[in-house]
Design a protein around this motif. Structure first.
Motif, PDB file in Angstrom:
ATOM      1  N   ALA A 136       0.826  -1.207   0.000  1.00 20.00           N
ATOM      2  CA  ALA A 136       0.000   0.000   0.000  1.00 20.00           C
ATOM      3  C   ALA A 136       0.861   1.258   0.000  1.00 20.00           C
ATOM      4  N   LEU A 137       1.942   1.245   0.770  1.00 20.05           N
ATOM      5  CA  LEU A 137       2.809   2.417   0.860  1.00 20.05           C
ATOM      6  C   LEU A 137       3.550   2.675  -0.458  1.00 20.05           C
ATOM      7  N   LYS A 138       4.003   1.610  -1.099  1.00 13.12           N
ATOM      8  CA  LYS A 138       4.710   1.781  -2.367  1.00 13.12           C
ATOM      9  C   LYS A 138       3.765   2.263  -3.464  1.00 13.12           C
ATOM     10  N   ALA A 139       2.515   1.814  -3.428  1.00 13.96           N
ATOM     11  CA  ALA A 139       1.527   2.295  -4.395  1.00 13.96           C
ATOM     12  C   ALA A 139       1.293   3.796  -4.207  1.00 13.96           C
ATOM     13  N   HIS A 140       1.266   4.228  -2.946  1.00 12.39           N
ATOM     14  CA  HIS A 140       1.092   5.656  -2.666  1.00 12.39           C
ATOM     15  C   HIS A 140       2.319   6.437  -3.134  1.00 12.39           C
ATOM     16  N   LEU A 141       3.484   5.850  -2.953  1.00  8.68           N
ATOM     17  CA  LEU A 141       4.725   6.514  -3.366  1.00  8.68           C
ATOM     18  C   LEU A 141       4.747   6.740  -4.874  1.00  8.68           C
ATOM     19  N   VAL A 142       4.190   5.812  -5.630  1.00 12.39           N
ATOM     20  CA  VAL A 142       4.087   5.963  -7.082  1.00 12.39           C
ATOM     21  C   VAL A 142       3.279   7.211  -7.422  1.00 12.39           C
ATOM     22  N   GLU A 143       2.173   7.425  -6.675  1.00 13.40           N
ATOM     23  CA  GLU A 143       1.351   8.615  -6.887  1.00 13.40           C
ATOM     24  C   GLU A 143       2.127   9.884  -6.540  1.00 13.40           C
ATOM     25  N   GLU A 144       2.882   9.838  -5.454  1.00 17.78           N
ATOM     26  CA  GLU A 144       3.689  11.002  -5.068  1.00 17.78           C
ATOM     27  C   GLU A 144       4.694  11.357  -6.170  1.00 17.78           C
ATOM     28  N   LYS A 145       5.349  10.344  -6.716  1.00 16.39           N
ATOM     29  CA  LYS A 145       6.328  10.589  -7.778  1.00 16.39           C
ATOM     30  C   LYS A 145       5.659  11.128  -9.029  1.00 16.39           C
ATOM     31  N   LYS A 146       4.440  10.643  -9.308  1.00  9.35           N
ATOM     32  CA  LYS A 146       3.707  11.040 -10.507  1.00  9.35           C
ATOM     33  C   LYS A 146       3.458  12.544 -10.545  1.00  9.35           C
ATOM     34  N   TYR A 147       3.152  13.118  -9.384  1.00 13.66           N
ATOM     35  CA  TYR A 147       2.787  14.537  -9.351  1.00 13.66           C
ATOM     36  C   TYR A 147       3.905  15.447  -8.854  1.00 13.66           C
ATOM     37  N   ARG A 162      -0.797  17.598  -0.843  1.00 20.81           N
ATOM     38  CA  ARG A 162      -1.817  16.741  -0.226  1.00 20.81           C
ATOM     39  C   ARG A 162      -1.337  15.296  -0.113  1.00 20.81           C
ATOM     40  N   LEU A 163      -0.719  14.773  -1.175  1.00 20.74           N
ATOM     41  CA  LEU A 163      -0.250  13.390  -1.157  1.00 20.74           C
ATOM     42  C   LEU A 163       0.841  13.176  -0.109  1.00 20.74           C
ATOM     43  N   ALA A 164       1.681  14.172   0.079  1.00 23.77           N
ATOM     44  CA  ALA A 164       2.739  14.063   1.089  1.00 23.77           C
ATOM     45  C   ALA A 164       2.129  13.899   2.472  1.00 23.77           C
ATOM     46  N   GLY A 165       1.075  14.662   2.756  1.00 27.45           N
ATOM     47  CA  GLY A 165       0.395  14.529   4.038  1.00 27.45           C
ATOM     48  C   GLY A 165      -0.362  13.221   4.151  1.00 27.45           C
ATOM     49  N   GLU A 166      -0.983  12.808   3.060  1.00 22.64           N
ATOM     50  CA  GLU A 166      -1.766  11.575   3.070  1.00 22.64           C
ATOM     51  C   GLU A 166      -0.898  10.338   3.248  1.00 22.64           C
ATOM     52  N   PHE A 167       0.381  10.428   2.923  1.00 23.67           N
ATOM     53  CA  PHE A 167       1.305   9.317   3.182  1.00 23.67           C
ATOM     54  C   PHE A 167       1.311   8.993   4.672  1.00 23.67           C
ATOM     55  N   HIS A 168       1.359  10.030   5.495  1.00 24.60           N
ATOM     56  CA  HIS A 168       1.402   9.841   6.946  1.00 24.60           C
ATOM     57  C   HIS A 168       0.061   9.370   7.485  1.00 24.60           C
TER      58      HIS A 168
END
Length: 230
Positions: A106-117, A127-133
């Protein structure tokens, strides 16, 4: 994350997201009439949303003075980051005692989104940086812990909106990658240390350098957050 369903909640969700993404800056006035017109809802509906945001520390609602986005003090900023260290230390400890595979996936999938944007969409990247936590806390399975982390991460967004100096989002992304690696290894001490360093890095990017706030066109900003047929 954290979407609501009753009539007043689309207003709440949109206001909250705009604040977290730093589109609405600390000190920005939030007039009930113009917000109501933007969302085609009554002032009572808007006030219900503002009351909830006030309870979460994101909005300052004053009798006879209306509402505005909260303006954290430097003292509050230090206190909030200290509390966040305690909460996220507990998150790291719990995750490292759990089955790592679904967590890391789940965390790596979120990281992909962070890298995308990254360097593409600043507001979404914030927003994604905060949502990681928030995701880290949700993965512990503790609703109480997730709620506390959700609230304190949101309040940290306000702090960064007021005090933070410009920096590359790549810094946070690299730090998130290190945190995931520590969790995957099941090394609680390392995970806690990485989180501690990461949060200190975020805090170190904050400066006491508030500029003039509150002149944004609230209606124009919130119009971007209206969900069709909400």
């Amino acid at each position: 994350m954290y979407k609501s369903t009753t009539r007043s909640f689309p207003v709440y969700d949109s206001l909250r997201q705009a604040i977290i993404e730093q589109a609405l800056k600390p000190g920005t006035k939030l007039p009930e009439d113009s917000i109501g017109e933007t969302f085609s809802v009554s002032r009572t509906t808007v006030r219900n949303a503002l009351v909830r945001l006030d309870a979460e520390g994101l909005v300052d609602l004053q009798p006879n003075r209306g509402a505005s986005v909260s303006v954290p003090t430097i003292e509050e900023a230090h206190d909030i980051f200290e509390m966040r260290q305690c909460l996220e230390r507990e998150v790291m400890d719990r995750l490292c005692r759990m089955d790592k595979k679904p967590i890391v996936k789940a965390l790596k999938a979120h990281l992909v989104e962070e890298k995308k944007y990254l360097d593409v969409d600043t507001t979404r990247s914030i927003r994604l940086a905060g949502e990681f936590h928030i995701l880290l806390a949700e993965l512990t399975g503790s609703r109480i812990l997730a709620n506390y982390v959700n609230e304190i991460v949101s309040r940290c967004s306000l702090i960064l909106a007021r005090f933070a100096q410009a920096h590359s989002a790549q810094c946070g992304l690299d730090e998130h990658t290190e945190i995931i690696a520590a969790i995957e290894a099941g090394d609680a001490d390392r995970a806690i240390m990485q989180m501690h360093r990461h949060l200190h890095s975020v805090q170190d990017r904050a400066l006491l350098d508030p500029d003039e706030r509150g002149k944004e066109d609230v209606s124009a900003i919130l119009a971007r957050y209206i969900v069709p047929n909400a």
